[in-house]
Scaffold this motif. Structure first.
Motif, PDB file in Angstrom:
ATOM      1  N   ASP A  53       0.937  -1.164  -0.101  1.00  0.00           N
ATOM      2  CA  ASP A  53       0.177   0.013  -0.009  1.00  0.00           C
ATOM      3  C   ASP A  53       0.796   1.261   0.011  1.00  0.00           C
ATOM      4  N   LEU A  54       0.341   2.374  -0.769  1.00  0.00           N
ATOM      5  CA  LEU A  54       1.258   3.692  -0.741  1.00  0.00           C
ATOM      6  C   LEU A  54       1.443   4.074   0.678  1.00  0.00           C
ATOM      7  N   GLY A  55       0.412   4.331   1.352  1.00  0.00           N
ATOM      8  CA  GLY A  55       0.587   4.920   2.872  1.00  0.00           C
ATOM      9  C   GLY A  55       1.422   4.079   3.523  1.00  0.00           C
ATOM     10  N   THR A  56       1.413   2.649   3.499  1.00  0.00           N
ATOM     11  CA  THR A  56       2.550   2.015   4.141  1.00  0.00           C
ATOM     12  C   THR A  56       3.906   2.314   3.887  1.00  0.00           C
ATOM     13  N   SER A  57       4.222   2.465   2.307  1.00  0.00           N
ATOM     14  CA  SER A  57       5.215   2.619   1.842  1.00  0.00           C
ATOM     15  C   SER A  57       5.859   3.937   2.256  1.00  0.00           C
ATOM     16  N   VAL A  58       4.973   5.099   2.533  1.00  0.00           N
ATOM     17  CA  VAL A  58       5.370   6.397   2.995  1.00  0.00           C
ATOM     18  C   VAL A  58       6.047   6.044   4.189  1.00  0.00           C
ATOM     19  N   LEU A  59       5.056   5.398   5.236  1.00  0.00           N
ATOM     20  CA  LEU A  59       5.500   5.381   6.523  1.00  0.00           C
ATOM     21  C   LEU A  59       7.024   4.720   6.825  1.00  0.00           C
ATOM     22  N   LEU A  60       7.037   3.630   5.887  1.00  0.00           N
ATOM     23  CA  LEU A  60       8.358   2.903   5.853  1.00  0.00           C
ATOM     24  C   LEU A  60       9.410   3.715   5.373  1.00  0.00           C
ATOM     25  N   ARG A  61       9.237   4.566   4.474  1.00  0.00           N
ATOM     26  CA  ARG A  61      10.386   5.271   4.175  1.00  0.00           C
ATOM     27  C   ARG A  61      10.544   6.722   4.808  1.00  0.00           C
ATOM     28  N   HIS A  62       9.726   6.920   5.767  1.00  0.00           N
ATOM     29  CA  HIS A  62       9.975   8.237   6.400  1.00  0.00           C
ATOM     30  C   HIS A  62      10.085   8.090   7.897  1.00  0.00           C
ATOM     31  N   THR A  63       9.997   6.947   8.382  1.00  0.00           N
ATOM     32  CA  THR A  63      10.306   6.809   9.806  1.00  0.00           C
ATOM     33  C   THR A  63      11.601   6.895  10.214  1.00  0.00           C
ATOM     34  N   PRO A  64      12.019   7.214  11.335  1.00  0.00           N
ATOM     35  CA  PRO A  64      13.311   7.182  11.819  1.00  0.00           C
ATOM     36  C   PRO A  64      13.810   5.975  12.258  1.00  0.00           C
ATOM     37  N   GLU A  65      15.129   5.706  12.372  1.00  0.00           N
ATOM     38  CA  GLU A  65      15.683   4.287  12.629  1.00  0.00           C
ATOM     39  C   GLU A  65      15.073   3.931  14.170  1.00  0.00           C
ATOM     40  N   PRO A  66      14.570   2.632  14.320  1.00  0.00           N
ATOM     41  CA  PRO A  66      14.115   2.241  15.484  1.00  0.00           C
ATOM     42  C   PRO A  66      15.270   2.064  16.442  1.00  0.00           C
ATOM     43  N   PRO A  67      14.787   2.028  17.913  1.00  0.00           N
ATOM     44  CA  PRO A  67      15.663   1.633  18.918  1.00  0.00           C
ATOM     45  C   PRO A  67      16.344   0.152  18.466  1.00  0.00           C
ATOM     46  N   THR A  68      17.324  -0.385  19.258  1.00  0.00           N
ATOM     47  CA  THR A  68      18.173  -1.454  18.869  1.00  0.00           C
ATOM     48  C   THR A  68      17.176  -2.484  19.374  1.00  0.00           C
ATOM     49  N   GLN A  69      16.559  -2.563  20.306  1.00  0.00           N
ATOM     50  CA  GLN A  69      15.883  -3.673  20.970  1.00  0.00           C
ATOM     51  C   GLN A  69      14.482  -2.842  21.854  1.00  0.00           C
ATOM     52  N   GLY A  70      13.808  -3.889  22.424  1.00  0.00           N
ATOM     53  CA  GLY A  70      12.624  -3.469  23.134  1.00  0.00           C
ATOM     54  C   GLY A  70      11.521  -4.243  22.292  1.00  0.00           C
ATOM     55  N   ASN A  71      10.106  -3.753  23.071  1.00  0.00           N
ATOM     56  CA  ASN A  71       8.984  -4.266  22.312  1.00  0.00           C
ATOM     57  C   ASN A  71       8.335  -3.395  21.456  1.00  0.00           C
ATOM     58  N   PHE A  72       8.227  -3.752  20.246  1.00  0.00           N
ATOM     59  CA  PHE A  72       7.514  -2.825  19.182  1.00  0.00           C
ATOM     60  C   PHE A  72       6.145  -3.329  18.722  1.00  0.00           C
ATOM     61  N   LEU A  73       5.513  -2.513  18.375  1.00  0.00           N
ATOM     62  CA  LEU A  73       4.081  -2.833  18.130  1.00  0.00           C
ATOM     63  C   LEU A  73       3.599  -2.220  16.488  1.00  0.00           C
ATOM     64  N   ASP A  74       3.138  -3.198  15.627  1.00  0.00           N
ATOM     65  CA  ASP A  74       2.460  -3.060  14.362  1.00  0.00           C
ATOM     66  C   ASP A  74       1.089  -3.137  14.554  1.00  0.00           C
ATOM     67  N   LEU A  75       0.546  -1.799  14.650  1.00  0.00           N
ATOM     68  CA  LEU A  75      -1.027  -1.812  14.993  1.00  0.00           C
ATOM     69  C   LEU A  75      -1.845  -1.838  13.769  1.00  0.00           C
ATOM     70  N   GLY A  76      -2.652  -3.142  13.581  1.00  0.00           N
ATOM     71  CA  GLY A  76      -3.002  -3.226  12.371  1.00  0.00           C
ATOM     72  C   GLY A  76      -2.140  -3.929  11.229  1.00  0.00           C
ATOM     73  N   CYS A  77      -1.860  -5.192  11.313  1.00  0.00           N
ATOM     74  CA  CYS A  77      -0.711  -5.363  10.507  1.00  0.00           C
ATOM     75  C   CYS A  77      -0.829  -5.947   9.117  1.00  0.00           C
ATOM     76  N   GLY A  78      -2.270  -6.247   8.775  1.00  0.00           N
ATOM     77  CA  GLY A  78      -2.143  -6.921   7.695  1.00  0.00           C
ATOM     78  C   GLY A  78      -1.613  -8.081   7.628  1.00  0.00           C
ATOM     79  N   TRP A  79      -1.135  -8.205   6.197  1.00  0.00           N
ATOM     80  CA  TRP A  79      -0.022  -9.470   5.806  1.00  0.00           C
ATOM     81  C   TRP A  79       1.251  -9.378   6.359  1.00  0.00           C
ATOM     82  N   GLY A  80       1.595  -8.230   7.207  1.00  0.00           N
ATOM     83  CA  GLY A  80       2.760  -7.868   7.791  1.00  0.00           C
ATOM     84  C   GLY A  80       3.766  -7.147   7.432  1.00  0.00           C
ATOM     85  N   PRO A  81       3.720  -6.379   6.457  1.00  0.00           N
ATOM     86  CA  PRO A  81       4.822  -5.548   5.671  1.00  0.00           C
ATOM     87  C   PRO A  81       5.476  -4.821   6.927  1.00  0.00           C
TER      88      PRO A  81
END
Length: 211
Positions: A53-81
């Protein structure tokens, strides 16, 4: 390209249905999640079942680098991208992927296995551990569930950010991204920060920071 709320293989079936009525016809898809081709399976009755999806692509391109570890949440994961990208980037983190759609959760689990990923937990919301908090949330939230349901969804999970945690939400501008920023600013504690982080192709990436 259609946004998260308009994409689907069956227009008569909502992608957020718990048990899709359409046939579970699996198809392979090749997407670029971390700078290289990634093979996944998609199916009917799941959000964005024919492409990334285009919106998902925008999100993945523009989010900063995530922390090296921890608990992360994908809220509304669909097939998982989103969950897959998180897991590729941070194999030491635990990625929680949740969705109301059981077929979506099954696909996310399968796609993790297909790509030899072992740090994704794809579960329904009621199977999240009690008291679990998140260092990072990435989401292309389901706007079409309605404003009241969306607000309830966001206020269920955003307050579960840890101190110093961050959330990034992608919302199409003409579907209310700017008004959502204003609403979140009013709902979350005053010391939290809610702002536009990036804009691209008609979408806003909203940043929520828990100090």
């Amino acid at each position: 390209m259609a946004d998260r709320q308009q994409t689907g293989s069956n227009r008569n079936e909502q992608y957020f249905a718990a048990q899709p009525s359409s046939s579970d016809t699996r198809r392979h898809l090749t997407v670029n999640l971390v700078g290289r081709p990634t093979t996944v399976e998609v199916s009917n009755g799941v959000f964005s079942s024919s492409r990334l999806d285009l919106g998902t692509s925008v999100l993945l391109r523009h989010t900063p680098e995530p922390p090296t570890q921890g608990n992360f949440l994908d809220l509304g994961c669909g097939w998982g991208p989103i969950a897959l990208r998180m897991a590729f980037l941070r194999p030491q983190a635990t990625i929680w992927a949740i969705d109301s759609n059981e077929r979506a959760l099954e696909l996310t689990r399968h796609n993790a296995k297909l790509n030899a990923i072992t740090n994704i937990e794809a579960v329904s919301a009621d199977h999240l551990p009690d008291g679990l908090t998140f260092d990072l949330i990435w989401s292309n939230p389901p706007i079409r569930i309605g404003k009241e349901a969306l607000h309830q969804l966001l206020m269920t999970y955003l307050p579960r950010l840890t101190d110093g945690g961050a959330a990034y939400l992608v919302v199409q501008r003409n579907l209310g991204s700017d008004s959502l920023i204003t609403w979140l600013q009013a709902q979350l504690p005053q010391n939290w920060t809610v702002s536009k982080y990036a804009s691209s192709k008609g979408y806003r990436v909203i940043e929520v920071l828990h100090p």
